[in-house]
Design a protein around this motif. Sequence first.
Motif, mmCIF file in Angstrom:
data_model
loop_
_atom_site.group_PDB
_atom_site.id
_atom_site.type_symbol
_atom_site.label_atom_id
_atom_site.label_comp_id
_atom_site.label_asym_id
_atom_site.label_seq_id
_atom_site.Cartn_x
_atom_site.Cartn_y
_atom_site.Cartn_z
ATOM 1 N N ALA B 12 -3.314 35.326 -49.519
ATOM 2 C CA ALA B 12 -2.047 35.579 -50.225
ATOM 3 C C ALA B 12 -1.808 34.506 -51.289
ATOM 4 C CB ALA B 12 -0.891 35.614 -49.226
ATOM 5 N N ILE B 13 -2.151 33.266 -50.970
ATOM 6 C CA ILE B 13 -1.985 32.170 -51.949
ATOM 7 C C ILE B 13 -2.865 32.413 -53.175
ATOM 8 C CG2 ILE B 13 -2.400 29.706 -52.320
ATOM 9 C CD1 ILE B 13 -1.573 29.324 -49.322
ATOM 10 N N ALA B 14 -4.078 32.867 -52.945
ATOM 11 C CA ALA B 14 -4.983 33.167 -54.058
ATOM 12 C C ALA B 14 -4.420 34.314 -54.907
ATOM 13 C CB ALA B 14 -6.367 33.530 -53.528
ATOM 14 N N GLN B 15 -3.864 35.291 -54.216
ATOM 15 C CA GLN B 15 -3.257 36.427 -54.927
ATOM 16 C C GLN B 15 -2.076 35.945 -55.784
ATOM 17 O OE1 GLN B 15 -2.252 39.466 -51.996
ATOM 18 N NE2 GLN B 15 -1.704 40.926 -53.629
ATOM 19 N N LEU B 16 -1.285 35.027 -55.238
ATOM 20 C CA LEU B 16 -0.148 34.486 -55.986
ATOM 21 C C LEU B 16 -0.627 33.782 -57.247
ATOM 22 C CD1 LEU B 16 3.058 34.146 -55.315
ATOM 23 C CD2 LEU B 16 2.442 31.737 -55.177
ATOM 24 N N ALA B 17 -1.690 32.982 -57.101
ATOM 25 C CA ALA B 17 -2.226 32.250 -58.256
ATOM 26 C C ALA B 17 -2.738 33.211 -59.312
ATOM 27 C CB ALA B 17 -3.323 31.298 -57.791
ATOM 28 N N ASP B 18 -3.323 34.321 -58.868
ATOM 29 C CA ASP B 18 -3.859 35.297 -59.826
ATOM 30 C C ASP B 18 -2.754 36.037 -60.568
ATOM 31 O OD1 ASP B 18 -6.460 34.705 -59.243
ATOM 32 O OD2 ASP B 18 -6.696 36.317 -57.763
ATOM 33 N N HIS B 19 -1.678 36.358 -59.886
ATOM 34 C CA HIS B 19 -0.648 37.219 -60.468
ATOM 35 C C HIS B 19 0.509 36.453 -61.104
ATOM 36 C CE1 HIS B 19 -2.851 40.147 -58.161
ATOM 37 N NE2 HIS B 19 -2.159 41.117 -58.708
ATOM 38 N N SER B 20 0.705 35.197 -60.715
ATOM 39 C CA SER B 20 1.817 34.402 -61.252
ATOM 40 C C SER B 20 3.102 35.215 -61.368
ATOM 41 C CB SER B 20 1.472 33.842 -62.639
ATOM 42 O OG SER B 20 0.380 32.984 -62.557
ATOM 43 N N PRO B 21 3.637 35.704 -60.279
ATOM 44 C CA PRO B 21 4.850 36.528 -60.395
ATOM 45 C C PRO B 21 6.007 35.746 -61.008
ATOM 46 C CG PRO B 21 4.442 35.957 -58.095
ATOM 47 C CD PRO B 21 3.226 35.546 -58.868
ATOM 48 N N LEU B 22 6.775 36.452 -61.802
ATOM 49 C CA LEU B 22 7.947 35.897 -62.491
ATOM 50 C C LEU B 22 9.162 36.085 -61.580
ATOM 51 C CD1 LEU B 22 9.161 34.813 -65.190
ATOM 52 C CD2 LEU B 22 9.323 37.198 -65.939
ATOM 53 N N ILE B 23 9.769 34.975 -61.162
ATOM 54 C CA ILE B 23 10.835 35.038 -60.162
ATOM 55 C C ILE B 23 12.172 34.621 -60.782
ATOM 56 C CG2 ILE B 23 11.591 34.273 -57.879
ATOM 57 C CD1 ILE B 23 8.955 35.953 -57.989
ATOM 58 N N HIS B 24 13.097 35.547 -60.775
ATOM 59 C CA HIS B 24 14.434 35.260 -61.280
ATOM 60 C C HIS B 24 15.250 34.625 -60.155
ATOM 61 C CE1 HIS B 24 18.470 36.906 -63.058
ATOM 62 N NE2 HIS B 24 18.336 35.603 -63.202
ATOM 63 N N CYS B 25 15.668 33.382 -60.365
ATOM 64 C CA CYS B 25 16.415 32.651 -59.344
ATOM 65 C C CYS B 25 17.874 32.515 -59.780
ATOM 66 C CB CYS B 25 15.829 31.261 -59.144
ATOM 67 S SG CYS B 25 14.094 31.264 -58.673
ATOM 68 N N ILE B 26 18.764 33.171 -59.072
ATOM 69 C CA ILE B 26 20.194 32.904 -59.258
ATOM 70 C C ILE B 26 20.568 32.051 -58.064
ATOM 71 C CG2 ILE B 26 22.480 33.890 -59.647
ATOM 72 C CD1 ILE B 26 21.258 36.410 -60.635
ATOM 73 N N THR B 27 20.532 30.755 -58.277
ATOM 74 C CA THR B 27 20.609 29.844 -57.138
ATOM 75 C C THR B 27 21.594 28.728 -57.404
ATOM 76 O OG1 THR B 27 19.275 28.566 -55.564
ATOM 77 C CG2 THR B 27 18.669 28.389 -57.884
ATOM 78 N N ASN B 28 21.833 27.916 -56.415
ATOM 79 C CA ASN B 28 22.839 26.875 -56.563
ATOM 80 C C ASN B 28 22.360 25.761 -57.483
ATOM 81 O OD1 ASN B 28 22.126 24.341 -54.930
ATOM 82 N ND2 ASN B 28 21.680 25.958 -53.446
ATOM 83 N N THR B 29 23.319 25.142 -58.158
ATOM 84 C CA THR B 29 22.989 24.162 -59.189
ATOM 85 C C THR B 29 22.392 22.873 -58.620
ATOM 86 O OG1 THR B 29 25.302 23.478 -59.101
ATOM 87 C CG2 THR B 29 24.667 24.961 -60.895
ATOM 88 N N VAL B 30 22.549 22.639 -57.335
ATOM 89 C CA VAL B 30 21.987 21.423 -56.724
ATOM 90 C C VAL B 30 20.465 21.473 -56.721
ATOM 91 C CG1 VAL B 30 22.034 19.933 -54.688
ATOM 92 C CG2 VAL B 30 24.025 21.359 -55.225
ATOM 93 N N VAL B 31 19.918 22.655 -56.491
ATOM 94 C CA VAL B 31 18.482 22.773 -56.211
ATOM 95 C C VAL B 31 17.707 23.512 -57.294
ATOM 96 C CG1 VAL B 31 19.025 22.775 -53.755
ATOM 97 C CG2 VAL B 31 18.659 24.948 -54.911
ATOM 98 N N GLN B 32 18.336 23.829 -58.422
ATOM 99 C CA GLN B 32 17.633 24.594 -59.457
ATOM 100 C C GLN B 32 16.343 23.918 -59.901
ATOM 101 O OE1 GLN B 32 20.759 25.066 -62.463
ATOM 102 N NE2 GLN B 32 20.614 27.268 -62.209
ATOM 103 N N ASN B 33 16.425 22.614 -60.143
ATOM 104 C CA ASN B 33 15.258 21.902 -60.661
ATOM 105 C C ASN B 33 14.129 21.882 -59.644
ATOM 106 O OD1 ASN B 33 13.764 19.040 -61.012
ATOM 107 N ND2 ASN B 33 14.395 19.824 -62.992
ATOM 108 N N PHE B 34 14.450 21.545 -58.405
ATOM 109 C CA PHE B 34 13.423 21.470 -57.360
ATOM 110 C C PHE B 34 12.813 22.844 -57.110
ATOM 111 C CE2 PHE B 34 12.125 20.949 -52.797
ATOM 112 C CZ PHE B 34 11.147 19.999 -53.017
ATOM 113 N N THR B 35 13.660 23.869 -57.133
ATOM 114 C CA THR B 35 13.186 25.237 -56.916
ATOM 115 C C THR B 35 12.210 25.650 -58.008
ATOM 116 O OG1 THR B 35 15.266 25.804 -55.829
ATOM 117 C CG2 THR B 35 13.955 27.641 -56.675
ATOM 118 N N ALA B 36 12.556 25.357 -59.259
ATOM 119 C CA ALA B 36 11.682 25.716 -60.378
ATOM 120 C C ALA B 36 10.358 24.964 -60.269
ATOM 121 C CB ALA B 36 12.368 25.405 -61.706
#
Lengths: 258, 258, 258
Positions: B12-36
């Motif tokens: 699954a990790i290899a598949q993730l690296a191959d596909h680089s899915p684009l993830i829209h994060c509507i998340t809290n401002t405390v963790v935006q940077n770490f999440t990205a």
Amino acid sequence: MFELDAPIAQQAIAQLADHSPLIHCITNTVVQNFTANLLLAAGALPAMIIDPSECQEFAQVTDGLLLNVGTLHHQHCPTFFHAAENANRYATPWVLDPVAVGGLTLRTEFCRKLLSLNPSVIRGNASEISVLAGEATSGRGPETQLSANQALDAARQLATTIEGVVVVTGEHDLITDGHRTLKVSGGSVLATRVTGAGCALSALCAAFAALGGDRLHNVASACWMMSRAGEYAAEQAAGPGTFAVHLLDGLAQLRKMR
Amino acid sequence: MFELDAPIAQQAIAQLADHSPLIHCITNTVVQNFTANLLLAAGALPAMIIDPSECQEFAQVTDGLLLNVGTLHHQHCPTFFHAAENANRYATPWVLDPVAVGGLTLRTEFCRKLLSLNPSVIRGNASEISVLAGEATSGRGPETQLSANQALDAARQLATTIEGVVVVTGEHDLITDGHRTLKVSGGSVLATRVTGAGCALSALCAAFAALGGDRLHNVASACWMMSRAGEYAAEQAAGPGTFAVHLLDGLAQLRKMR
Amino acid sequence: MFELDAPIAQQAIAQLADHSPLIHCITNTVVQNFTANLLLAAGALPAMIIDPSECQEFAQVTDGLLLNVGTLHHQHCPTFFHAAENANRYATPWVLDPVAVGGLTLRTEFCRKLLSLNPSVIRGNASEISVLAGEATSGRGPETQLSANQALDAARQLATTIEGVVVVTGEHDLITDGHRTLKVSGGSVLATRVTGAGCALSALCAAFAALGGDRLHNVASACWMMSRAGEYAAEQAAGPGTFAVHLLDGLAQLRKMR
């Protein structure tokens, strides 16, 4: 197109350390912390002020302004716009970072509107610069498929239009005022795995644009400082986490070298 | 209940690296940077877009969506809700991170409302999952006194209700679709001293949920990747500061291993 | 004026680790992440809640409150003000961090208004404390030209007015309740190159103010913990990037020492 000479960049870095320009960053919430730390490491003073009335007051004392539309909200557009107007009123250089223009309507139309206020500097990747220059694009987030070289004509045209400096970052960086073009090579591919590396470089461009002398050379010096710090960081790093941390150290070490 | 097999996760990790899915994060401002940064390190592409009209447009191109209510404001609830509706319209998997539900009314009622839109994945600690499943709770911030095992029944019931996957994180992680349950052991207790480690894992769940194949296995692989990276980081670290930085390196190293 | 005794600080640090006070931080978006990580490293539990109704509820369970006006927006002033009122209603200690007061009207007038609610603790640099005490100022961003000693009279007067504790940070820190004054020496100049080091110390002051016993000693212990962690970090660091990371490790190590 010539590579920027190291001595020119080193002189600009020393000037930055001496003057510590105060840079007002109206930027996206993802990268505020990294941007502030990067400016501090490099020798500038960051200030992230968002209230409209405070932005108005602050325009009178700031040495440079960054507008970054990464987490733009339609309610904030007037604050951005007035900040740019005020920068022009006080002859303060301002930088536009048009994150992900092309793919999303609000920011694309708004960035085009900001062009009418003639940003002193625009810093983007090849896709973003091409969009702003009026060309079509793919628009899959902030990533780009174009190389910096492919966007050079667009960058020159855009620089001429705004009568400012345009920076295209990528494998190497191109910095142009429409007539002259400088190149900054090197850096590290790890920077593409750190969120806000480009956004923070835009803030650094605002800091260097605040210095006296040739703006093209000064802005290119921001790219040079970032690239050299990136190379230092890549030597120290075991991945993108340690890279980001050592990048700040690298900038501070360049700042202290005279 | 079985431990997830390493080869499944590695695939699954290899598949993730191959596909680089684009993830829209509507998340809290405390963790935006770490999440990205965590998504970038692991092989996905983060995008933090907040304007309602841009969220609407972005729904057509994104591969996964994260909704995290950590710094929810009542004015933002419609944007969250429409983002989930649009994800469903475009059959995009979306993850709910119900930070601190139970203790605070706005987010508790809002998360319950979001359940009606059948999130593809819910990731929370034992307390949060129990609350969402309809059980009583203590509600002292995002911390929990329950063990993951104690919330297993609640997790199974919740997964059945939403016809999705529920992840309970704690000393070990339990991942269930209501019928099958997987376990991911290991990781490091230092992760509990890094703000947003759980929030960023929820974003990583969105990235893995965007892959083809068995969603239960894919989401468990997100937990597995995080646990292995945590173990690497714990070996390098002298405390929570260095741990967070090496965690990103660990994810990037797992991404590059094929 | 006496230097704070190390055993007093060590006892307070142990008390903090035992009680893990829950600290509600309404703080600027630049430093939210670093503030949360610093509280976790030191032994407290951070919570960043911003919705007015949730702030109201949360006031009943939180052990301490931080108000930091760094990225104040006029629309948020009522939330700040009610949070302080509620803290007083529930006898919860609250800390005011008056970032950059003096230079900008909105925050200056608003911080003066907050003084009427008698903050338990105010933490600022010499310039900010002087402004709040009613003296004139320069107001070039959050930086200051005054030394901590030059602001001591202002700090004493301000502490007497609010019947609380005032902390002036600088080359060394001064902590006063108007009658007694303690000094904390040491630390590292690198902290001035990390954004939010002062803001996060204010949050730590809220955590220590939540402990039983002599509040002056407790708040000074927050400064002592930060200074010792700063010295540890300076030994490990090659610049401001690595310094910030090791600072968190240093705090965690002090927390675990009994």
